[in-house]
Design a protein around this motif. Structure first.
Motif, PDB file in Angstrom:
ATOM      1  N   GLY A  83       0.817  -1.204   0.000  1.00  0.00           N
ATOM      2  CA  GLY A  83       0.000   0.000   0.000  1.00  0.00           C
ATOM      3  C   GLY A  83       0.854   1.259   0.000  1.00  0.00           C
ATOM      4  O   GLY A  83       2.022   1.246   0.377  1.00  0.00           O
ATOM      5  N   ARG A  84       0.245   2.368  -0.411  1.00  0.00           N
ATOM      6  CA  ARG A  84       1.029   3.580  -0.619  1.00  0.00           C
ATOM      7  C   ARG A  84       1.535   4.228   0.658  1.00  0.00           C
ATOM      8  O   ARG A  84       2.466   5.022   0.615  1.00  0.00           O
ATOM      9  CB  ARG A  84       0.232   4.590  -1.446  1.00  0.00           C
ATOM     10  N   GLU A  85       0.940   3.913   1.811  1.00  0.00           N
ATOM     11  CA  GLU A  85       1.451   4.484   3.059  1.00  0.00           C
ATOM     12  C   GLU A  85       2.882   4.037   3.324  1.00  0.00           C
ATOM     13  O   GLU A  85       3.697   4.798   3.861  1.00  0.00           O
ATOM     14  CB  GLU A  85       0.541   4.097   4.233  1.00  0.00           C
ATOM     15  N   TYR A  86       3.188   2.803   2.973  1.00  0.00           N
ATOM     16  CA  TYR A  86       4.558   2.314   3.150  1.00  0.00           C
ATOM     17  C   TYR A  86       5.510   2.982   2.165  1.00  0.00           C
ATOM     18  O   TYR A  86       6.679   3.227   2.485  1.00  0.00           O
ATOM     19  CB  TYR A  86       4.594   0.796   2.993  1.00  0.00           C
ATOM     20  N   SER A  87       5.014   3.294   0.978  1.00  0.00           N
ATOM     21  CA  SER A  87       5.850   4.022   0.015  1.00  0.00           C
ATOM     22  C   SER A  87       6.180   5.411   0.533  1.00  0.00           C
ATOM     23  O   SER A  87       7.308   5.896   0.399  1.00  0.00           O
ATOM     24  CB  SER A  87       5.125   4.128  -1.330  1.00  0.00           C
ATOM     25  N   ARG A  88       5.206   6.080   1.120  1.00  0.00           N
ATOM     26  CA  ARG A  88       5.428   7.412   1.670  1.00  0.00           C
ATOM     27  C   ARG A  88       6.457   7.372   2.795  1.00  0.00           C
ATOM     28  O   ARG A  88       7.299   8.269   2.922  1.00  0.00           O
ATOM     29  CB  ARG A  88       4.111   7.992   2.180  1.00  0.00           C
ATOM     30  N   LYS A  89       6.388   6.338   3.599  1.00  0.00           N
ATOM     31  CA  LYS A  89       7.353   6.198   4.683  1.00  0.00           C
ATOM     32  C   LYS A  89       8.765   6.037   4.131  1.00  0.00           C
ATOM     33  O   LYS A  89       9.727   6.636   4.639  1.00  0.00           O
ATOM     34  CB  LYS A  89       6.993   4.987   5.559  1.00  0.00           C
ATOM     35  N   ALA A  90       8.910   5.268   3.056  1.00  0.00           N
ATOM     36  CA  ALA A  90      10.222   5.082   2.433  1.00  0.00           C
ATOM     37  C   ALA A  90      10.767   6.401   1.900  1.00  0.00           C
ATOM     38  O   ALA A  90      11.972   6.690   2.011  1.00  0.00           O
ATOM     39  CB  ALA A  90      10.128   4.062   1.302  1.00  0.00           C
ATOM     40  N   VAL A  91       9.906   7.231   1.312  1.00  0.00           N
ATOM     41  CA  VAL A  91      10.329   8.535   0.797  1.00  0.00           C
ATOM     42  C   VAL A  91      10.832   9.419   1.937  1.00  0.00           C
ATOM     43  O   VAL A  91      11.838  10.121   1.801  1.00  0.00           O
ATOM     44  CB  VAL A  91       9.177   9.217   0.038  1.00  0.00           C
ATOM     45  N   LEU A  92      10.156   9.395   3.060  1.00  0.00           N
ATOM     46  CA  LEU A  92      10.593  10.187   4.221  1.00  0.00           C
ATOM     47  C   LEU A  92      11.963   9.721   4.710  1.00  0.00           C
ATOM     48  O   LEU A  92      12.806  10.543   5.099  1.00  0.00           O
ATOM     49  CB  LEU A  92       9.560  10.081   5.344  1.00  0.00           C
ATOM     50  N   PHE A  93      12.197   8.414   4.690  1.00  0.00           N
ATOM     51  CA  PHE A  93      13.518   7.903   5.057  1.00  0.00           C
ATOM     52  C   PHE A  93      14.589   8.446   4.113  1.00  0.00           C
ATOM     53  O   PHE A  93      15.692   8.794   4.532  1.00  0.00           O
ATOM     54  CB  PHE A  93      13.525   6.368   5.026  1.00  0.00           C
ATOM     55  N   GLY A  94      14.263   8.504   2.824  1.00  0.00           N
ATOM     56  CA  GLY A  94      15.198   9.037   1.849  1.00  0.00           C
ATOM     57  C   GLY A  94      15.502  10.498   2.100  1.00  0.00           C
ATOM     58  O   GLY A  94      16.668  10.927   2.028  1.00  0.00           O
ATOM     59  N   PHE A  95      14.477  11.294   2.411  1.00  0.00           N
ATOM     60  CA  PHE A  95      14.668  12.703   2.741  1.00  0.00           C
ATOM     61  C   PHE A  95      15.623  12.863   3.912  1.00  0.00           C
ATOM     62  O   PHE A  95      16.599  13.635   3.851  1.00  0.00           O
ATOM     63  CB  PHE A  95      13.316  13.327   3.119  1.00  0.00           C
ATOM     64  N   PHE A  96      15.328  12.166   4.990  1.00  0.00           N
ATOM     65  CA  PHE A  96      16.108  12.333   6.215  1.00  0.00           C
ATOM     66  C   PHE A  96      17.554  11.896   6.027  1.00  0.00           C
ATOM     67  O   PHE A  96      18.490  12.559   6.490  1.00  0.00           O
ATOM     68  CB  PHE A  96      15.472  11.540   7.355  1.00  0.00           C
ATOM     69  N   SER A  97      17.766  10.788   5.331  1.00  0.00           N
ATOM     70  CA  SER A  97      19.125  10.272   5.144  1.00  0.00           C
ATOM     71  C   SER A  97      19.959  11.220   4.299  1.00  0.00           C
ATOM     72  O   SER A  97      21.138  11.460   4.607  1.00  0.00           O
ATOM     73  CB  SER A  97      19.086   8.885   4.507  1.00  0.00           C
ATOM     74  N   LEU A  98      19.383  11.777   3.248  1.00  0.00           N
ATOM     75  CA  LEU A  98      20.127  12.684   2.376  1.00  0.00           C
ATOM     76  C   LEU A  98      20.478  13.973   3.103  1.00  0.00           C
ATOM     77  O   LEU A  98      21.610  14.470   3.008  1.00  0.00           O
ATOM     78  CB  LEU A  98      19.313  12.984   1.117  1.00  0.00           C
ATOM     79  N   PHE A  99      19.537  14.524   3.844  1.00  0.00           N
ATOM     80  CA  PHE A  99      19.797  15.743   4.614  1.00  0.00           C
ATOM     81  C   PHE A  99      20.881  15.499   5.661  1.00  0.00           C
ATOM     82  O   PHE A  99      21.809  16.303   5.815  1.00  0.00           O
ATOM     83  CB  PHE A  99      18.517  16.231   5.287  1.00  0.00           C
ATOM     84  N   SER A 100      20.776  14.387   6.374  1.00  0.00           N
ATOM     85  CA  SER A 100      21.740  14.071   7.432  1.00  0.00           C
ATOM     86  C   SER A 100      23.132  13.860   6.855  1.00  0.00           C
ATOM     87  O   SER A 100      24.130  14.352   7.402  1.00  0.00           O
ATOM     88  CB  SER A 100      21.297  12.816   8.190  1.00  0.00           C
ATOM     89  N   PHE A 101      23.206  13.133   5.754  1.00  0.00           N
ATOM     90  CA  PHE A 101      24.491  12.856   5.120  1.00  0.00           C
ATOM     91  C   PHE A 101      25.177  14.152   4.687  1.00  0.00           C
ATOM     92  O   PHE A 101      26.382  14.349   4.901  1.00  0.00           O
ATOM     93  CB  PHE A 101      24.271  11.935   3.923  1.00  0.00           C
ATOM     94  N   THR A 102      24.418  15.036   4.052  1.00  0.00           N
ATOM     95  CA  THR A 102      24.978  16.304   3.581  1.00  0.00           C
ATOM     96  C   THR A 102      25.475  17.150   4.746  1.00  0.00           C
ATOM     97  O   THR A 102      26.577  17.723   4.695  1.00  0.00           O
ATOM     98  CB  THR A 102      23.918  17.094   2.794  1.00  0.00           C
ATOM     99  N   LEU A 103      24.686  17.238   5.799  1.00  0.00           N
ATOM    100  CA  LEU A 103      25.069  18.027   6.969  1.00  0.00           C
ATOM    101  C   LEU A 103      26.343  17.490   7.604  1.00  0.00           C
ATOM    102  O   LEU A 103      27.292  18.245   7.880  1.00  0.00           O
ATOM    103  CB  LEU A 103      23.926  18.016   7.992  1.00  0.00           C
ATOM    104  N   LEU A 104      26.414  16.190   7.806  1.00  0.00           N
ATOM    105  CA  LEU A 104      27.569  15.589   8.483  1.00  0.00           C
ATOM    106  C   LEU A 104      28.839  15.686   7.637  1.00  0.00           C
ATOM    107  O   LEU A 104      29.928  15.945   8.170  1.00  0.00           O
ATOM    108  CB  LEU A 104      27.265  14.127   8.816  1.00  0.00           C
ATOM    109  N   MET A 105      28.728  15.499   6.326  1.00  0.00           N
ATOM    110  CA  MET A 105      29.913  15.578   5.478  1.00  0.00           C
ATOM    111  C   MET A 105      30.430  17.001   5.352  1.00  0.00           C
ATOM    112  O   MET A 105      31.639  17.235   5.279  1.00  0.00           O
ATOM    113  CB  MET A 105      29.615  14.998   4.089  1.00  0.00           C
ATOM    114  N   ASN A 106      29.536  17.980   5.343  1.00  0.00           N
ATOM    115  CA  ASN A 106      29.995  19.370   5.284  1.00  0.00           C
ATOM    116  C   ASN A 106      30.584  19.824   6.613  1.00  0.00           C
ATOM    117  O   ASN A 106      31.510  20.639   6.629  1.00  0.00           O
ATOM    118  CB  ASN A 106      28.856  20.282   4.844  1.00  0.00           C
TER     119      ASN A 106
END
Length: 236
Positions: A83-106
């Motif tokens: 179901g699409r609720e699980y897809s939305r959750k996966a997208v949120l994980f992608g958002f958080f991981s990319l933001f966190s990675f960029t912040l920590l590497m900079n």
């Protein structure tokens, strides 16, 4: 003369197969949790690979198209099987991981390197671009992924038959990939490359993502078969 099949092209197809097999493997042995894990992997790896320009099928293209496009396969598998609720959750994980990675590497780049350090310049070259790439990715990723989720659900209601999975998978992904490509390329590379190169990157990126979307169709059928036959081990 345009070379359509060379070393880069063979390597591209090999990388494509590796990505799809990795997704099926992690899904087979970790279920939807494994798919949740793949989305951060795809977003982070794609945003590192995208700084590398390569020639594929006679056109200039950025690397990272395969692994990034594979995240659409993952969200389509989640939408189809859970179901699409699980897809939305996966997208949120992608958002958080990319933001966190960029912040920590900079933050890492701000440390003064020792006289024995040999990596600062290389890291600076790659990761100093990350804030702009991250902004581009977050805008493009959010718009395209949520469109993909809604579009997949839209086409699923109109083509609900099991044999029509390829229709809802391809129709949702191909439009979403177009949105993603235009938004990301415009934000990430406007002013970095001349306009003709920018347009070539945009076109080549979309064509490669479109090709990935076509070739991932058998793998979403395999993933659904795993699920229906009870071969998926859900992680606790």
């Amino acid at each position: 003369m345009i070379q359509f099949v060379g070393f880069n092209e063979l390597l591209w197809f090999a990388m494509l197969l590796v990505n799809f097999l990795l997704i099926l493997t992690i899904y087979r042995f970790a279920g939807r949790t494994g798919l949740f894990l793949w989305v951060p992997i795809a977003t982070i790896v794609a945003n590192i690979q995208v700084v590398k320009m390569v020639n594929l099928f006679g056109i200039e293209a950025t690397l990272g198209n395969i692994v990034y496009a594979s995240s659409f396969l993952v969200t389509d598998i989640l939408s189809e099987n859970y179901g699409r609720e699980y897809s939305r959750k996966a997208v949120l994980f992608g958002f958080f991981s990319l933001f966190s990675f960029t912040l920590l590497m900079n933050l890492a780049l701000w440390f003064v390197p020792s006289s024995e350090d040999f990596s600062q310049q290389s890291m600076q070259t790659i990761f100093s671009l990350m804030p702009r790439l991250t902004l581009a990715s977050l805008c493009a990723y959010g718009l395209s992924q949520y469109h993909d989720i809604l579009a997949f659900d839209f086409w699923r209601r109109r083509f609900p038959a099991a044999g029509h999975l390829w229709i809802r998978n391809n129709l949702s992904t191909m439009v979403s990939q177009g949105l993603d490509t235009v938004v990301f390329t415009g934000i990430a590379f406007y002013g970095v490359y001349p306009l003709p190169i920018l347009l070539e990157i945009c076109l080549s990126t979309y064509l490669l993502k479109w090709l990935v979307a076509m070739l991932d169709t058998p793998f979403i059928y395999i993933a659904r078969s795993f699920y229906l036959k009870g071969k998926v081990t859900e992680a606790n």
